[in-house]
Design an enzyme around this catalytic site. Structure first.
Site, PDB file in Angstrom:
ATOM      1  CG  ASP A 240      -1.986   0.966   1.249  1.00 10.53           C
ATOM      2  OD1 ASP A 240      -2.824   0.886   0.339  1.00 10.53           O
ATOM      3  OD2 ASP A 240      -2.034   1.832   2.148  1.00 10.53           O
TER       4      ASP A 240
ATOM      5  CD  GLU B 119      16.807 -14.244   4.469  1.00 13.32           C
ATOM      6  OE1 GLU B 119      16.988 -13.000   4.484  1.00 13.32           O
ATOM      7  OE2 GLU B 119      16.375 -14.890   5.459  1.00 13.32           O
TER       8      GLU B 119
HETATM    9  C1  GLC Z   1      -4.384   2.879  -0.757  1.00 17.42           C
HETATM   10  C2  GLC Z   1      -5.527   1.892  -0.704  1.00 17.42           C
HETATM   11  C3  GLC Z   1      -6.749   2.616  -0.237  1.00 17.42           C
HETATM   12  C4  GLC Z   1      -6.480   3.154   1.139  1.00 17.42           C
HETATM   13  C5  GLC Z   1      -5.247   4.045   1.152  1.00 17.42           C
HETATM   14  C6  GLC Z   1      -4.780   4.328   2.549  1.00 17.42           C
HETATM   15  O1  GLC Z   1      -4.586   3.869  -1.706  1.00 17.42           O
HETATM   16  O2  GLC Z   1      -5.687   1.286  -1.950  1.00 17.42           O
HETATM   17  O3  GLC Z   1      -7.877   1.793  -0.231  1.00 17.42           O
HETATM   18  O4  GLC Z   1      -7.585   3.883   1.582  1.00 17.42           O
HETATM   19  O5  GLC Z   1      -4.165   3.424   0.503  1.00 17.42           O
HETATM   20  O6  GLC Z   1      -4.236   3.185   3.132  1.00 17.42           O
END
Ligand code: GLC
Length: 558
Positions: free
Chosen positions: A226, A276
């Site tokens: 993310d 690894e």
């Molecule tokens: C990313 C995710 C989204 C989330 C954001 C904050 O963009 O895809 O769904 O709200 O990160 O974590």
């Protein structure tokens, strides 16, 4: 007859050296499972891990190589799991670790890879370390794991800088200190319930190392990362010159908060951890980053051979329905990314975007069916491009966005923090329809009385998987056939792409030694770019013709 336009007979693609060594991820098709909306095994109206396990045979039949599971870790769910309170457990809403192990074993038996969604930019305000930080003194080690700072102005009433949060409002919230007085501020680039980690503190890197190993030891095949251009902030946290511009779109453009050079060291380290594990058992792990950066060139830096394996190429998703625009974006991706040794990772949709059928139908006359026809054509185009592809759940059903959810059921923090429905994401997250004529459409084992966490409209009946499987003209069958062909035709997947001359509004290219894909972006029929019968088409396709809003694949003798 319309005049043919000339395009350079350019061959775009990776070098043969890369083509010869096959790494599964380089041309994999991964299906994104948004766990809370996939399938519910407990009857609470929320999908869960046992539901995902029950749905695996369906995904096997569809023919995907792997799944990416949206976050299922313990979380107060302010941002549906993207606010993680404990990175090494399962939220009871979704199951437990034993259920996770069963899911992994079932996926392994079916040959489906499993990617987890890891959130390293921020955690939840319920995370033990953040609670500890709140209880600790300014300047303490506990606060140094986050970005705590004194406010500006009289009595520190103003935030430490002028940054905006991505989901509206300032990027800083003020805490109340132990003595009851207003105190320091902490940084959160998303909601106040998602404090940003301070990656300049080595403890954070060490903690994520532990988290990665925890899940790798449980057998996962990799991670979707993310906000992978996040993590590091400018060391001085200075004011932005144009804070308004920084948050007007959902894309990360505050150059002080994103895309700092140090973040690449993190991906080098994570890649080394994956290698690894591969060295131990020969299984290649995959890191795919959610990388929102301004240019394809900057994007390419994230997929250098010792960094992430893949980064979602969001430009395709943002491209308007136009042949020239698609040609440009595909050419740029191929030119900038292929040189890194990676492949392009194509995406048309995910849990943050308006569903494809609705997006491509926005400017089309009501009831024209153009949105669906274009979405089908776009899917065939994407699956013919060299590289890997991700498909968001429900897209294989041609599910439209639910655009008329009433305000009082919306759960997206974007709505609650901005008061606007503009970028609201609930409409693509409504629980999937599986069978039957009325909600819950077989989504839950709990029976007909169960209310799904977001209400499903009546018209979902038309899109149920049961119906899609029974109808050979469905989106589902087109996806399945395309995935089967990808598996059997050596021209597809990784490799080269060569543009063909084509009529205006038509995009046509050759893969390898003779697989032709053409898309008619217009509404009037065009001439097929090669003689013969298509192998697969996104709609009815008479010999010699390519109707409007249609894509087709041919095996040609070139
Ligand atoms: C990313 C995710 C989204 C989330 C954001 C904050 O963009 O895809 O769904 O709200 O990160 O974590």
């Amino acid at each position: 007859m319309q005049a043919l336009r000339r395009h350079d007979r350019q061959v775009l693609g990776v070098s043969l050296q890369h083509v010869r060594t096959h790494h599964w991820w380089r041309d994999a098709v991964i299906y994104q499972v948004y766990v809370r909306s996939f399938l519910d095994s407990t009857g609470d109206g929320i999908g869960d891990l046992a539901g995902v396990r029950a749905g695996l045979p369906y995904l096997k039949k569809l023919g995907v190589d792997g799944i990416w599971l949206s976050p299922f870790f313990p979380s107060p769910q302010h941002d549906h799991g993207y606010d993680v309170a404990d990175y090494c457990d399962v939220d009871p809403v979704f199951g437990d670790l034993a259920e996770f192990d069963l899911l992994m074993a079932a996926a392994r038996r079916l040959g489906i890879k499993v990617l987890l969604d890891i959130v390293p930019n921020h955690c939840s305000s319920e995370h033990a370390w953040f609670r500890e930080a709140l209880a600790a003194e300014p300047g303490s080690e506990a606060r140094a794991r986050f970005h705590f700072a004194e406010g500006r102005g009289v009595d520190g009433e103003e935030p430490p800088n002028n940054w905006h949060a991505m989901f509206g409002g300032p990027a800083w919230s003020r805490v109340t200190e132990a003595d009851g007085r207003p105190g320091q501020w902490y940084l959160h680039m998303f909601t106040p319930e998602q404090p940003d980690w301070n990656w300049r503190n080595p403890e954070i890197a060490a903690e994520f190392d532990r988290v990665l190993r925890f899940w790798l030891d449980r057998g996962v095949d990799g991670f979707r990362i993310d906000v992978a251009a996040g993590l590091y902030k400018h060391p001085e946290l200075p004011d932005s010159d144009d804070p308004e511009a920084d948050y007007r779109t959902r894309d990360a453009i505050n150059q002080l908060a994103w895309n700092q050079p140090e973040v690449h060291d993190v991906w080098r380290h994570w890649r080394a951890v994956c290698e690894e594990y591969t060295a131990r058992d020969g299984r290649e792990r995959l890191l795919v980053g959610e990388v929102s950066v301004p240019t394809a060139r900057e994007h390419a830096e994230y997929v250098r051979s010792d960094e992430l394996h893949q980064a979602f190429f969001f430009d395709l998703l943002r491209t308007p329905w136009d042949a020239d625009a698609f040609r440009k974006v595909v050419s740029e991706a191929m030119a900038d990314i292929a040189g890194t040794g990676s492949t392009v990772t194509w995406v048309l949709n995910n849990h943050d975007q308006v569903r494809t059928v609705t997006r491509y139908g926005e400017a089309a006359p009501e009831g024209s069916g153009l949105g669906a026809a274009r979405a089908r054509a776009a899917a065939l185009l994407m699956l013919a491009l060299p590289g890997a592809a991700y498909v968001y759940q429900g897209e294989e059903l041609g599910l439209p966005e639910v655009v008329d959810l009433p305000d009082d059921v919306l759960t997206d923090p974007i709505f609650h923090r901005t008061g606007s429905r503009m970028h609201v994401r609930d409409g693509c997250r409504v629980p999937l329809p599986w069978s039957g004529q009325a909600s819950p459409f077989g989504f839950t084992t709990g029976g007909d009385g169960v209310r799904t966490w977001l209400p499903q409209p009546e018209w979902f009946a038309e899109y149920a998987t049961e119906r899609a499987l029974a109808d050979t003209r469905s989106f589902w069958h087109m996806y399945r056939d395309a995935l089967q062909l990808r598996g059997s035709l050596p021209q597809l997947g990784e490799g080269t792409l060569r543009w063909l001359d084509s009529e205006p509004d038509v995009l046509a290219f050759v893969r390898g030694d003779g697989l032709v894909c053409a898309v008619n972006f217009g509404t009037a029929p065009a001439t097929a770019p090669v003689p013969g019968t298509p192998l697969l088409a996104s709609g009815p396709c008479p010999a010699g013709e390519l109707p409007g809003a249609t894509a087709a694949w041919w095996l040609a003798d070139l």
